[in-house]
Design a protein around this motif. Structure first.
Motif, PDB file in Angstrom:
ATOM      1  N   ASN A  16       0.818  -1.216   0.000  1.00  0.00           N
ATOM      2  CA  ASN A  16       0.000   0.000   0.000  1.00  0.00           C
ATOM      3  C   ASN A  16       0.855   1.271   0.000  1.00  0.00           C
ATOM      4  O   ASN A  16       0.325   2.364   0.194  1.00  0.00           O
ATOM      5  CB  ASN A  16      -1.006   0.005   1.150  1.00  0.00           C
ATOM      6  CG  ASN A  16      -0.341  -0.005   2.516  1.00  0.00           C
ATOM      7  OD1 ASN A  16       0.845   0.296   2.653  1.00  0.00           O
ATOM      8  ND2 ASN A  16      -1.115  -0.333   3.541  1.00  0.00           N
ATOM      9  N   GLU A 263      -4.806   2.875  -3.962  1.00  0.00           N
ATOM     10  CA  GLU A 263      -6.070   2.181  -3.763  1.00  0.00           C
ATOM     11  C   GLU A 263      -6.022   1.305  -2.518  1.00  0.00           C
ATOM     12  O   GLU A 263      -6.939   1.329  -1.683  1.00  0.00           O
ATOM     13  CB  GLU A 263      -6.386   1.335  -4.991  1.00  0.00           C
ATOM     14  CG  GLU A 263      -7.665   0.526  -4.872  1.00  0.00           C
ATOM     15  CD  GLU A 263      -7.956  -0.256  -6.135  1.00  0.00           C
ATOM     16  OE1 GLU A 263      -9.130  -0.285  -6.550  1.00  0.00           O
ATOM     17  OE2 GLU A 263      -7.002  -0.830  -6.733  1.00  0.00           O
ATOM     18  N   CYS A 266      -5.974   3.399   0.682  1.00  0.00           N
ATOM     19  CA  CYS A 266      -7.311   3.915   0.997  1.00  0.00           C
ATOM     20  C   CYS A 266      -8.164   2.842   1.664  1.00  0.00           C
ATOM     21  O   CYS A 266      -8.810   3.082   2.693  1.00  0.00           O
ATOM     22  CB  CYS A 266      -8.005   4.411  -0.270  1.00  0.00           C
ATOM     23  SG  CYS A 266      -7.360   5.941  -0.955  1.00  0.00           S
ATOM     24  N   ILE A 267      -8.182   1.650   1.083  1.00  0.00           N
ATOM     25  CA  ILE A 267      -9.001   0.571   1.619  1.00  0.00           C
ATOM     26  C   ILE A 267      -8.521   0.157   3.002  1.00  0.00           C
ATOM     27  O   ILE A 267      -9.326  -0.056   3.922  1.00  0.00           O
ATOM     28  CB  ILE A 267      -8.994  -0.618   0.641  1.00  0.00           C
ATOM     29  CG1 ILE A 267      -9.719  -0.223  -0.654  1.00  0.00           C
ATOM     30  CG2 ILE A 267      -9.649  -1.848   1.269  1.00  0.00           C
ATOM     31  CD1 ILE A 267      -9.595  -1.244  -1.763  1.00  0.00           C
ATOM     32  N   ILE A 270      -9.608   2.731   5.552  1.00  0.00           N
ATOM     33  CA  ILE A 270     -11.043   2.619   5.843  1.00  0.00           C
ATOM     34  C   ILE A 270     -11.305   1.438   6.774  1.00  0.00           C
ATOM     35  O   ILE A 270     -12.084   1.534   7.728  1.00  0.00           O
ATOM     36  CB  ILE A 270     -11.834   2.488   4.524  1.00  0.00           C
ATOM     37  CG1 ILE A 270     -11.777   3.810   3.743  1.00  0.00           C
ATOM     38  CG2 ILE A 270     -13.288   2.091   4.789  1.00  0.00           C
ATOM     39  CD1 ILE A 270     -12.239   3.699   2.305  1.00  0.00           C
ATOM     40  N   SER A 286     -14.925   5.942  -7.054  1.00  0.00           N
ATOM     41  CA  SER A 286     -14.122   4.725  -7.055  1.00  0.00           C
ATOM     42  C   SER A 286     -14.953   3.541  -6.572  1.00  0.00           C
ATOM     43  O   SER A 286     -15.468   3.536  -5.450  1.00  0.00           O
ATOM     44  CB  SER A 286     -12.896   4.893  -6.157  1.00  0.00           C
ATOM     45  OG  SER A 286     -12.280   3.647  -5.901  1.00  0.00           O
ATOM     46  N   THR A 288     -14.015   0.430  -5.760  1.00  0.00           N
ATOM     47  CA  THR A 288     -13.435  -0.331  -4.650  1.00  0.00           C
ATOM     48  C   THR A 288     -13.443   0.445  -3.348  1.00  0.00           C
ATOM     49  O   THR A 288     -13.781  -0.096  -2.288  1.00  0.00           O
ATOM     50  CB  THR A 288     -11.999  -0.752  -4.985  1.00  0.00           C
ATOM     51  OG1 THR A 288     -11.234   0.419  -5.331  1.00  0.00           O
ATOM     52  CG2 THR A 288     -11.975  -1.720  -6.159  1.00  0.00           C
ATOM     53  N   VAL A 289     -13.076   1.712  -3.406  1.00  0.00           N
ATOM     54  CA  VAL A 289     -13.020   2.513  -2.183  1.00  0.00           C
ATOM     55  C   VAL A 289     -14.423   2.742  -1.633  1.00  0.00           C
ATOM     56  O   VAL A 289     -14.660   2.636  -0.420  1.00  0.00           O
ATOM     57  CB  VAL A 289     -12.306   3.854  -2.450  1.00  0.00           C
ATOM     58  CG1 VAL A 289     -12.362   4.761  -1.218  1.00  0.00           C
ATOM     59  CG2 VAL A 289     -10.850   3.604  -2.853  1.00  0.00           C
ATOM     60  N   CYS A 290     -15.363   3.039  -2.496  1.00  0.00           N
ATOM     61  CA  CYS A 290     -16.732   3.272  -2.032  1.00  0.00           C
ATOM     62  C   CYS A 290     -17.387   1.981  -1.533  1.00  0.00           C
ATOM     63  O   CYS A 290     -18.222   2.018  -0.622  1.00  0.00           O
ATOM     64  CB  CYS A 290     -17.557   3.928  -3.126  1.00  0.00           C
ATOM     65  SG  CYS A 290     -17.014   5.622  -3.500  1.00  0.00           S
ATOM     66  N   LEU A 376     -10.869  10.157  -5.685  1.00  0.00           N
ATOM     67  CA  LEU A 376     -11.593   8.921  -5.440  1.00  0.00           C
ATOM     68  C   LEU A 376     -12.432   8.585  -6.668  1.00  0.00           C
ATOM     69  O   LEU A 376     -13.656   8.706  -6.678  1.00  0.00           O
ATOM     70  CB  LEU A 376     -12.466   9.041  -4.191  1.00  0.00           C
ATOM     71  CG  LEU A 376     -11.715   9.085  -2.867  1.00  0.00           C
ATOM     72  CD1 LEU A 376     -12.666   8.927  -1.704  1.00  0.00           C
ATOM     73  CD2 LEU A 376     -10.624   8.025  -2.796  1.00  0.00           C
ATOM     74  N   MET A 381      -7.220   5.208  -9.246  1.00  0.00           N
ATOM     75  CA  MET A 381      -6.892   3.947  -8.593  1.00  0.00           C
ATOM     76  C   MET A 381      -6.163   2.974  -9.511  1.00  0.00           C
ATOM     77  O   MET A 381      -5.483   2.072  -9.030  1.00  0.00           O
ATOM     78  CB  MET A 381      -8.163   3.280  -8.060  1.00  0.00           C
ATOM     79  CG  MET A 381      -8.925   4.091  -7.019  1.00  0.00           C
ATOM     80  SD  MET A 381      -7.983   4.405  -5.504  1.00  0.00           S
ATOM     81  CE  MET A 381      -7.786   6.201  -5.614  1.00  0.00           C
TER      82      MET A 381
END
Length: 512
Positions: A16, A263, A266-267, A270, A286, A288-290, A376, A381
């Protein structure tokens, strides 16, 4: 040895983030008025090498609007326009070389800036080196925003040195300094970047020189060391001796695999959040992020989530492409929000005019802050070339920055916001307790109807594509952005030649 009471770092090199380096000093800069002023001071202090890596540069902008004298000079005695300022800076520093790397597609996105770019490259100092970066798949763009001075001080964030970016944190309605080059008003603009010294600045220089090599084939040597302290006295230090992670997005190209560190960061951020996730982004699309945010909303007693976005995009096409996607994601997140823990707002001025949000920030709890060039959306990403920096602690740096941002949006002092937060014990409740119905504040964003064009663009993600891990692209096939740029340049040269021929013909041929 790490204490059992100290949470493990979420930073993992080659997963990451690219690497983690030390910052001797850190400053977080909000809005371009402050950034451009500090940037000028750094450029006038650098001795050997200045790396400017950007999506776009507009060499005709005034860095300090409204402060030029009759000769076009700023109060520091140097030209106010960016291009002339760089020329003057090189002239007064005999050992300085400036390297400007600009996305080649910016030539098409803003063809009016092509002439001053060519003029600086061809007619300017031979120690100002300009290159157009086309080292990416067709349709992708070089989106990093990095400046490094002598490997000692670096800026990394969301602010481009280009037109219509300048604004103060007050975002004053009708500010006469906030104008386009043709004199028409420019909309209020919110943005952010970071200033860093220490080994992390050297790492960002290494990344920038690698990018220069990939774009041009030329290898830049590391500049000679200097004892000069480049940190300007006018820039407050927000933290010292902090570990900083550098995270990237790079599309698969020339046999290189996809890099999607941003990406994953970010994940991971979260997933690790306990109390609150605060986001500022130009887009909110995004997948994946959302999806990671939606998963947290479905959990019992998960973190609050506050997102700051622009009300509208910069064009109708962009609005159709990106904000229809945003609307669908908002609906999904609100459906998952069974404990009233999600808000998405856009900021407004004291007269209620929308402020365009260009900042790219994610803050989770009091533990992690990420700031950089990535939005985002899916492009950031896994399609465009991006660079972010992130820190874990100190708590005062992270919560102080979040307070500073929200205080700006709400039109209150940081002290007032902090008092509200302590009283309400909730980020959302603190915001809503201070959010005035009129004047400066935050306004709710709701989904819009898809429409025919918007629905098509959202369903196909035509303007928001990405590569997935394991996917490859070929570097040598298809029409590339540089080909389009060459066509545009050829058309421009041909047009100028035709115009000159017609004038020559109308004038009866050459005259002595």
């Amino acid at each position: 040895m790490q204490s059992s009471n100290t949470p493990a770092s979420i930073f993992r090199s080659d997963e990451n983030c690219w690497r983690v380096d030390r910052a001797d000093k850190v400053a977080l800069i909000v809005d371009a008025a402050d950034y451009f002023r500090v940037l000028r001071q750094i450029i006038l202090s650098v001795e050997h090498e200045l790396l400017l890596i950007g999506w776009d540069f507009d060499f005709e902008i005034e860095m300090l609007p409204g402060e030029s004298d009759d000769d076009g000079l700023a109060p520091d005695g140097f030209p106010n326009q960016l291009g002339a300022f760089l020329e003057a800076a090189v002239e007064q520093a005999p050992n300085l070389n400036v390297y400007l790397l600009k996305w080649n597609g910016a030539v098409l996105a803003a063809p009016g800036r092509w002439a001053p770019t060519v003029a600086l490259s061809v007619l300017g100092s031979d120690r100002i080196h300009l290159a157009l970066d086309g080292h990416h798949p067709f349709g992708a763009c070089h989106h990093q925003k990095i400046v490094v001075a002598d490997d000692k001080l670096a800026f990394c964030g969301g602010i481009d040195a280009t037109a219509d970016r300048w604004d103060t944190s007050e975002h004053l309605p009708g500010d006469p300094r906030r104008v386009c080059k043709d004199g028409s008003p420019s909309e209020p603009w919110h943005d952010a970047t970071s200033a860093l010294t220490g080994s992390v600045a050297s790492a960002l220089a290494e990344l920038s020189r690698k990018r220069w090599h990939r774009a041009t084939g030329d290898t830049l040597k590391r500049p000679a060391t200097t004892a000069t302290d480049l940190w300007p006295d006018t820039l407050d230090v927000d933290a010292t001796d902090v570990d900083v992670a550098i995270a990237r997005t790079e599309p698969p190209y020339d046999g290189r695999p996809l890099v999607n560190e941003i990406e994953q960061l970010c994940i991971d951020s979260i997933k690790a959040a306990k109390d609150a996730i605060y986001i500022e982004s130009q887009y909110f699309a995004s997948e994946t992020v959302c999806a990671a945010l939606e998963k947290r909303l479905r959990q019992q007693d998960g973190p609050e989530i506050v997102v700051i976005n622009p009300e509208s995009a910069l064009s109708q096409l962009e609005d159709d492409a990106m904000h229809v996607l945003r609307g669908r994601i908002i609906e999904s997140l609100r459906a998952a929000d069974h404990q009233d823990r999600f808000r998405i707002f856009y900021p407004v001025t004291s007269k209620g005019d929308p402020i365009y949000v260009h900042a790219k920030i994610m803050i989770t709890d009091a533990s992690t802050l990420r700031l950089g060039s990535s939005n985002l959306n899916d492009r950031s990403m896994g399609f465009d070339t991006e660079c972010d920096v992130a820190v874990e602690g100190p708590e005062a740096l992270i919560t102080g920055f979040r307070t500073r941002l929200l205080s700006e949006h709400l039109g209150v002092t940081p002290e007032v916001f902090q008092e509200a937060l302590q009283k309400e014990k909730s980020l959302i409740k603190a915001i809503e307790s201070l959010n005035a119905r009129k004047g400066r504040g935050l306004r709710r964003i709701d989904p819009r109807p898809d429409g025919i064009i918007g629905g098509f663009l959202a369903n196909t993600r035509l303007l928001d594509p990405r590569y997935r891990p394991g996917e490859e692209t070929s570097a040598g096939q298809g029409l590339r952005p540089r080909h389009l740029a060459m066509i545009t340049a050829g058309a421009l040269v041909g047009g100028l030649a035709l115009l000159a021929w017609r004038k020559w013909k109308d004038g009866g041929g050459p005259r002595g």
